[in-house]
Design a protein around this motif. Structure first.
Motif, PDB file in Angstrom:
ATOM      1  N   GLY A  39       0.836  -1.191   0.000  1.00 29.72           N
ATOM      2  CA  GLY A  39       0.000   0.000   0.000  1.00 29.72           C
ATOM      3  C   GLY A  39       0.873   1.243   0.000  1.00 29.72           C
ATOM      4  N   GLY A  40       0.219   2.371   0.034  1.00 26.95           N
ATOM      5  CA  GLY A  40       0.957   3.625   0.095  1.00 26.95           C
ATOM      6  C   GLY A  40       0.881   4.391  -1.208  1.00 26.95           C
ATOM      7  N   THR A  41       1.568   5.490  -1.216  1.00 23.00           N
ATOM      8  CA  THR A  41       1.559   6.383  -2.374  1.00 23.00           C
ATOM      9  C   THR A  41       2.443   5.827  -3.485  1.00 23.00           C
ATOM     10  OG1 THR A  41       3.488   7.630  -1.619  1.00 23.00           O
ATOM     11  CG2 THR A  41       1.312   8.351  -0.801  1.00 23.00           C
ATOM     12  N   ALA A  42       2.365   6.467  -4.629  1.00 21.04           N
ATOM     13  CA  ALA A  42       3.248   6.106  -5.743  1.00 21.04           C
ATOM     14  C   ALA A  42       4.703   6.273  -5.328  1.00 21.04           C
ATOM     15  CB  ALA A  42       2.931   6.966  -6.960  1.00 21.04           C
ATOM     16  N   GLY A  48      10.146   1.741  -2.564  1.00 22.91           N
ATOM     17  CA  GLY A  48      10.293   0.321  -2.243  1.00 22.91           C
ATOM     18  C   GLY A  48      10.939  -0.457  -3.373  1.00 22.91           C
ATOM     19  N   LEU A  49      10.556  -0.137  -4.611  1.00 20.19           N
ATOM     20  CA  LEU A  49      11.166  -0.806  -5.770  1.00 20.19           C
ATOM     21  C   LEU A  49      12.654  -0.465  -5.877  1.00 20.19           C
ATOM     22  CD1 LEU A  49       8.444  -0.524  -8.530  1.00 20.19           C
ATOM     23  CD2 LEU A  49       9.592  -2.615  -7.801  1.00 20.19           C
ATOM     24  N   LEU A  50      12.991   0.788  -5.664  1.00 20.90           N
ATOM     25  CA  LEU A  50      14.408   1.178  -5.708  1.00 20.90           C
ATOM     26  C   LEU A  50      15.186   0.487  -4.589  1.00 20.90           C
ATOM     27  CD1 LEU A  50      14.038   4.985  -6.451  1.00 20.90           C
ATOM     28  CD2 LEU A  50      14.861   3.218  -8.029  1.00 20.90           C
ATOM     29  N   ASP A  51      14.586   0.441  -3.414  1.00 20.90           N
ATOM     30  CA  ASP A  51      15.259  -0.198  -2.280  1.00 20.90           C
ATOM     31  C   ASP A  51      15.393  -1.708  -2.470  1.00 20.90           C
ATOM     32  OD1 ASP A  51      16.355   0.222   0.485  1.00 20.90           O
ATOM     33  OD2 ASP A  51      14.814  -1.290   0.897  1.00 20.90           O
ATOM     34  N   ALA A  52      14.432  -2.304  -3.160  1.00 17.40           N
ATOM     35  CA  ALA A  52      14.489  -3.753  -3.389  1.00 17.40           C
ATOM     36  C   ALA A  52      15.775  -4.138  -4.101  1.00 17.40           C
ATOM     37  CB  ALA A  52      13.281  -4.206  -4.215  1.00 17.40           C
ATOM     38  N   TYR A  53      16.220  -3.294  -4.990  1.00 18.96           N
ATOM     39  CA  TYR A  53      17.434  -3.592  -5.774  1.00 18.96           C
ATOM     40  C   TYR A  53      18.676  -2.964  -5.143  1.00 18.96           C
ATOM     41  CZ  TYR A  53      20.137  -4.503 -10.012  1.00 18.96           C
ATOM     42  OH  TYR A  53      21.056  -4.957 -10.911  1.00 18.96           O
ATOM     43  N   PHE A  54      18.638  -1.667  -4.984  1.00 21.12           N
ATOM     44  CA  PHE A  54      19.834  -0.957  -4.533  1.00 21.12           C
ATOM     45  C   PHE A  54      20.069  -1.108  -3.037  1.00 21.12           C
ATOM     46  CE2 PHE A  54      18.643   1.031  -8.512  1.00 21.12           C
ATOM     47  CZ  PHE A  54      19.834   0.910  -9.198  1.00 21.12           C
ATOM     48  N   GLY A  55      19.007  -1.201  -2.273  1.00 22.50           N
ATOM     49  CA  GLY A  55      19.165  -1.408  -0.834  1.00 22.50           C
ATOM     50  C   GLY A  55      19.758  -2.761  -0.519  1.00 22.50           C
ATOM     51  N   MET A  56      19.315  -3.783  -1.249  1.00 23.38           N
ATOM     52  CA  MET A  56      19.858  -5.114  -1.003  1.00 23.38           C
ATOM     53  C   MET A  56      21.343  -5.165  -1.341  1.00 23.38           C
ATOM     54  SD  MET A  56      18.350  -8.795  -2.001  1.00 23.38           S
ATOM     55  CE  MET A  56      19.404  -9.548  -3.197  1.00 23.38           C
ATOM     56  N   ALA A  57      21.720  -4.584  -2.459  1.00 21.97           N
ATOM     57  CA  ALA A  57      23.140  -4.561  -2.833  1.00 21.97           C
ATOM     58  C   ALA A  57      23.953  -3.793  -1.795  1.00 21.97           C
ATOM     59  CB  ALA A  57      23.307  -3.932  -4.215  1.00 21.97           C
ATOM     60  N   PHE A  58      23.396  -2.709  -1.309  1.00 19.13           N
ATOM     61  CA  PHE A  58      24.063  -1.899  -0.291  1.00 19.13           C
ATOM     62  C   PHE A  58      24.283  -2.726   0.972  1.00 19.13           C
ATOM     63  CE2 PHE A  58      24.084   1.212   3.160  1.00 19.13           C
ATOM     64  CZ  PHE A  58      24.971   2.167   2.678  1.00 19.13           C
ATOM     65  N   LYS A 102      -1.693   4.405 -16.180  1.00 13.55           N
ATOM     66  CA  LYS A 102      -2.988   3.834 -16.548  1.00 13.55           C
ATOM     67  C   LYS A 102      -4.039   4.068 -15.476  1.00 13.55           C
ATOM     68  CE  LYS A 102      -1.465   0.275 -19.718  1.00 13.55           C
ATOM     69  NZ  LYS A 102      -1.276  -1.158 -19.964  1.00 13.55           N
ATOM     70  N   THR A 103      -3.625   4.033 -14.210  1.00 12.58           N
ATOM     71  CA  THR A 103      -4.582   4.242 -13.119  1.00 12.58           C
ATOM     72  C   THR A 103      -4.829   5.723 -12.857  1.00 12.58           C
ATOM     73  OG1 THR A 103      -2.880   4.208 -11.393  1.00 12.58           O
ATOM     74  CG2 THR A 103      -3.916   2.080 -11.987  1.00 12.58           C
ATOM     75  N   GLY A 104      -4.073   6.584 -13.524  1.00 14.59           N
ATOM     76  CA  GLY A 104      -4.242   8.015 -13.337  1.00 14.59           C
ATOM     77  C   GLY A 104      -3.492   8.580 -12.145  1.00 14.59           C
ATOM     78  N   ALA A 105      -2.662   7.770 -11.504  1.00 21.68           N
ATOM     79  CA  ALA A 105      -1.897   8.245 -10.346  1.00 21.68           C
ATOM     80  C   ALA A 105      -0.841   9.268 -10.761  1.00 21.68           C
ATOM     81  CB  ALA A 105      -1.235   7.073  -9.625  1.00 21.68           C
ATOM     82  N   ILE A 106      -0.348   9.128 -11.985  1.00 23.27           N
ATOM     83  CA  ILE A 106       0.629  10.078 -12.534  1.00 23.27           C
ATOM     84  C   ILE A 106       0.285  10.324 -13.998  1.00 23.27           C
ATOM     85  CG2 ILE A 106       2.516   9.429 -10.972  1.00 23.27           C
ATOM     86  CD1 ILE A 106       3.718   7.766 -13.273  1.00 23.27           C
ATOM     87  N   GLY A 107       0.873  11.364 -14.549  1.00 29.05           N
ATOM     88  CA  GLY A 107       0.725  11.625 -15.974  1.00 29.05           C
ATOM     89  C   GLY A 107       1.872  10.977 -16.729  1.00 29.05           C
ATOM     90  N   ALA A 150      12.812   8.889  -5.917  1.00 32.36           N
ATOM     91  CA  ALA A 150      11.439   8.528  -6.260  1.00 32.36           C
ATOM     92  C   ALA A 150      10.555   9.775  -6.322  1.00 32.36           C
ATOM     93  CB  ALA A 150      10.889   7.529  -5.244  1.00 32.36           C
ATOM     94  N   ILE A 151      10.728  10.684  -5.382  1.00 26.58           N
ATOM     95  CA  ILE A 151       9.949  11.924  -5.372  1.00 26.58           C
ATOM     96  C   ILE A 151      10.186  12.698  -6.666  1.00 26.58           C
ATOM     97  CG2 ILE A 151       9.776  14.216  -4.287  1.00 26.58           C
ATOM     98  CD1 ILE A 151      10.270  12.734  -1.568  1.00 26.58           C
ATOM     99  N   LEU A 152      11.445  12.812  -7.077  1.00 31.27           N
ATOM    100  CA  LEU A 152      11.756  13.525  -8.318  1.00 31.27           C
ATOM    101  C   LEU A 152      11.110  12.862  -9.530  1.00 31.27           C
ATOM    102  CD1 LEU A 152      15.498  14.485  -7.829  1.00 31.27           C
ATOM    103  CD2 LEU A 152      13.570  16.054  -8.130  1.00 31.27           C
ATOM    104  N   ALA A 153      11.215  11.541  -9.609  1.00 24.80           N
ATOM    105  CA  ALA A 153      10.652  10.837 -10.771  1.00 24.80           C
ATOM    106  C   ALA A 153       9.135  10.987 -10.827  1.00 24.80           C
ATOM    107  CB  ALA A 153      11.030   9.360 -10.728  1.00 24.80           C
ATOM    108  N   ILE A 154       8.474  10.854  -9.699  1.00 24.29           N
ATOM    109  CA  ILE A 154       7.019  10.986  -9.674  1.00 24.29           C
ATOM    110  C   ILE A 154       6.619  12.439  -9.957  1.00 24.29           C
ATOM    111  CG2 ILE A 154       4.950  10.817  -8.216  1.00 24.29           C
ATOM    112  CD1 ILE A 154       6.082   8.075  -9.196  1.00 24.29           C
TER     113      ILE A 154
END
Length: 159
Positions: A39-42, A48-58, A102-107, A150-154
């Motif tokens: 759950g949570g915001t975009a 979480g997606l960034l952390d899944a990859y880069f956090g694990m390597a870190f 597609k869900t309209g959460a972002i343009g 993530a904030i910048l990308a969104i």
């Protein structure tokens, strides 16, 4: 565990390393799936997606005393496999951003950029963050920086 026991199951050190890479790839996939369905915001989910990859390597490599040896093995033995995992990960990020569209959460991406270019920039920024000397072993600092990415990308893809 004795070396002899390990080598009953693996031909050599390279085979052990490749098996570990495969295991770590599966862990990344599981962490990505959990982040996508959380759950949570975009921003929360992308972080979480960034952390899944880069956090694990870190977590695995930021404090390893064996890093010089691992980097040498990594660069010569596993380049193709890591490249495949990187491509899979970037494709996953692009699918995630498109699903938010597609869900309209972002343009869409800003004029002149594609989703793939946003993902490329995002991944390179996260990669740089992982290697930033200011992050030296500080997991919380890494998490904050990944969230900023993530904030910048969104924000770039706001409606």
């Amino acid at each position: 565990m004795a070396k002899r026991t390990v080598y009953l199951h693996f031909e050599n050190k390279a085979a052990v390393f490749l098996a570990i890479l495969e295991y770590l790839g599966d862990q990344v996939r599981q962490r990505c799936a959990a982040a996508e369905s959380a759950g949570g915001t975009a921003v929360d989910r992308l972080t979480g997606l960034l952390d899944a990859y880069f956090g694990m390597a870190f977590e695995l490599f930021s404090r390893s005393e064996h890093m010089p040896e691992l980097q040498e093995t990594f660069s010569t033995l596993a380049r193709a496999r890591i490249g495949d995992l990187n491509t899979e990960y970037e494709d996953r990020l692009a699918r995630f951003l498109r699903s938010l569209q597609k869900t309209g959460a972002i343009g869409g991406p800003p004029q002149g950029l594609t989703v793939e270019q946003i993902v490329h920039i995002l991944v390179r920024a996260a990669e740089g963050t992982k290697h930033d000397p200011e992050m030296q072993g500080d997991r919380k600092a890494l998490e904050r920086r990944l969230r900023e990415c993530a904030i910048l990308a969104i924000a770039a893809m706001r409606k």
